[in-house]
Design an enzyme around this catalytic site. Sequence first.
Site, mmCIF file in Angstrom:
data_model
loop_
_atom_site.group_PDB
_atom_site.id
_atom_site.type_symbol
_atom_site.label_atom_id
_atom_site.label_comp_id
_atom_site.label_asym_id
_atom_site.label_seq_id
_atom_site.Cartn_x
_atom_site.Cartn_y
_atom_site.Cartn_z
ATOM 1 N N GLN A 18 0.854 -1.184 0.000
ATOM 2 C CA GLN A 18 0.000 0.000 0.000
ATOM 3 C C GLN A 18 0.886 1.228 0.000
ATOM 4 O O GLN A 18 1.970 1.225 0.590
ATOM 5 C CB GLN A 18 -0.945 0.011 1.212
ATOM 6 C CG GLN A 18 -2.094 -0.992 1.075
ATOM 7 C CD GLN A 18 -3.054 -0.921 2.248
ATOM 8 O OE1 GLN A 18 -2.707 -1.377 3.325
ATOM 9 N NE2 GLN A 18 -4.241 -0.374 2.028
ATOM 10 N N SER A 19 0.448 2.294 -0.633
ATOM 11 C CA SER A 19 1.339 3.402 -0.964
ATOM 12 C C SER A 19 1.708 4.276 0.220
ATOM 13 O O SER A 19 2.820 4.795 0.290
ATOM 14 C CB SER A 19 0.715 4.281 -2.060
ATOM 15 O OG SER A 19 0.511 3.504 -3.228
ATOM 16 N N THR A 20 0.790 4.507 1.168
ATOM 17 C CA THR A 20 1.037 5.452 2.254
ATOM 18 C C THR A 20 0.710 4.823 3.598
ATOM 19 O O THR A 20 -0.035 3.835 3.678
ATOM 20 C CB THR A 20 0.203 6.729 2.074
ATOM 21 O OG1 THR A 20 -1.187 6.393 2.141
ATOM 22 C CG2 THR A 20 0.494 7.400 0.742
ATOM 23 N N GLN B 154 -3.026 4.872 4.283
ATOM 24 C CA GLN B 154 -3.764 3.746 3.703
ATOM 25 C C GLN B 154 -3.602 2.483 4.545
ATOM 26 O O GLN B 154 -4.558 1.716 4.723
ATOM 27 C CB GLN B 154 -3.279 3.488 2.276
ATOM 28 C CG GLN B 154 -3.629 4.577 1.289
ATOM 29 C CD GLN B 154 -3.108 4.273 -0.100
ATOM 30 O OE1 GLN B 154 -2.465 3.241 -0.327
ATOM 31 N NE2 GLN B 154 -3.364 5.179 -1.041
#
Length: 689
Positions: free
Chosen positions: A19-21, A24
């Site tokens: 997941q990117s961040t 998230q």
Amino acid sequence: MTKITSEHLARQAVVYIRQSTADQVTNNRESQRRQYGLVDRVRQLGWTDVVVIDDDLGRSGGGTARPGFEKLLAAICEGRVGAVVSIEASRLARNGRDWHTLLEFCGLVGTLIVDEDGVYEPRHPNDRLLLGMKGTMSEMELSIFRQRSLEALRQKARRGELFLNVAVGYLKVSHDRIEKDPDQRIQDALTLVFIKFAEMQTVRQVHLWLRQERITLPAVSYGPEGRCIEWKLPVYNTIHHILTNPTYAGAYVFGRTGSRVTIESGRKRIVRGFRRGRSDWDVLIKDHHEGYITWVEFERNQRLITDNANGKSFMSRGSVRRGEALLAGLLRCGHCGRKLHVAYSGTRSTVSRYHCRGSQMNHGGDPCISFGGLRLDRAIGAEVIARLQPLGIDAALAAMQARGREHAEKMRQLELALEQARYEAARARRQYEAVDPDNRLVAGELERRWNERLLAVRALEGEREMMLERPETPLSEVDRERLLALGSDLERAWDSPGATPATRKRIIRTLIHEIIVHLRDEMLDLVIHWQGGDHTPLQARKNRKGEHRWVTSADVVDLVHVLARQMPDNTIAAVLNRAGKSTGHGNSWTRARVCNLRNQQAITPYREGERAERGEITLDEAAAALKVSPSTVRRLIEEKSLPAQQLCKGAPWVIKARNLERPEVKQAAQARRFRRPPSGDPRQKELEL
């Protein structure tokens, strides 16, 4: 025909999760469940050895370092992976380099790529084409999303409505507006920082003063209850951030910092947080909200902070530093434009000299100009006193007011801290009283918090009582009159022992922006650039070789010139000490010091018999020749009967031997020889012969 063979099933199936961040990872839990759920699907496809790689949770796939992806590539190259499984192509990579590297390695060792849409064999041209298009679309999707979001942020920032975070001392009252924090303690603490900086003019001095007085400043922290204020003793960066943040000047700013992209080990690395110049800011809206200072005061503070940066720019003045030189950082060479430096010499480093050696140090050239600092410091000091003299009384009255203001400021901060501590204690008490006493798990914790608040109140009350017991004593009438007298006579105040070099430097820097120096023969041509924009030409004579503050006075040198023709060095030292003469450093004379002075001035030492060759005798020798006492010879000299010369008080009398042969001298000496002084008894009669 299925693409999954027994060879693939004999190896591992790797489920890659990303997941990117961090946001998230924390909030978008449904995506995590879907990705971890791929393990069951892989088992349904026939794999028994399933490995999950989730090291890249919270990391972007746009080109940053990803340890989980590196681990995946290493396993593929070792031939241990039969299939790489992800929820979609964007989970594996968001940039062409990582995506095509993955395809190349999978094609070499025969590893399948599996997502929710199907199974792909990278060695088949059609699948390779489809996977390439998926990777390109994933990369473009990220670029488009990023471009749209950034442009939306910039558009909102141009209106002054974007607030990613709010500085301490302000609150976000709506999605597009901020206002001052209504907490009076926070407002007063921030205002105090700006007041002390205007007074002390350096960030470091403000920091040291706040730490010394134990005055705390507010700081924002985020916990389970959201944004809250903590009171801490400040560090240097806290003071610097408050003074350089344009938000406190009522301005809205966006784009003060930027980012740089570099390539390290073949990967893109983004470094954020680089400060940009004011001309490069994306948005600057003045008078956007209520400020703690005006924009003019903010710009003045930035100039002071920039000037105080020692060694960062050849154009900056630098902060006030230790040393006797009053013009350090203010002088600029009129020949080459470089800033002049200060060099100290002497046993106590009290002799200052200004020099321009930039060409010599940077390019190996010749030194530019150099001159002593004592005469120039005095000339500039006299010019400053002349400018300040009309304002002397006002400055004295302002000093009286400032004397009591510091104590009042500290008492004000203490009163506000005590008021807030009492509120926190009352709030903790209400929480404790509202809970069921039988619920000891909760009641015990609330009781502990209440006790901590009460201890904090007790400590502040004790500190307040100590300050009340030692109130600020007002100036006595005598001190007030002395201060007003110094205000009316600034020259005496400037030269007083209580005026330190640091104080004089601050006064000079308040008035003078820069001084341009040209050297012409033995003269210094100066142009003083005052802070208000005026310019004043001034000339000062350059010290000749050997001239400095510790040089022996000219009258002493002349005296030694004459005494050396009459007596040795030890006798000269005794004569100089009796006459109250001292060396250039204020010491008494010794034979060695007289000898050293003679050597410096090229004075020939006394030679035995030298006086006799010139026909000169001493007072004792004259008394022996006239057959009278030395006191009688002294009376003859006082009566002008015998010509004689004495250079100074305590020096020997110089008498020419030929003057003793004069008839009037012999007659006066003979009369003195047979005449006794009258008795002090009035009954004593004289014998008449």
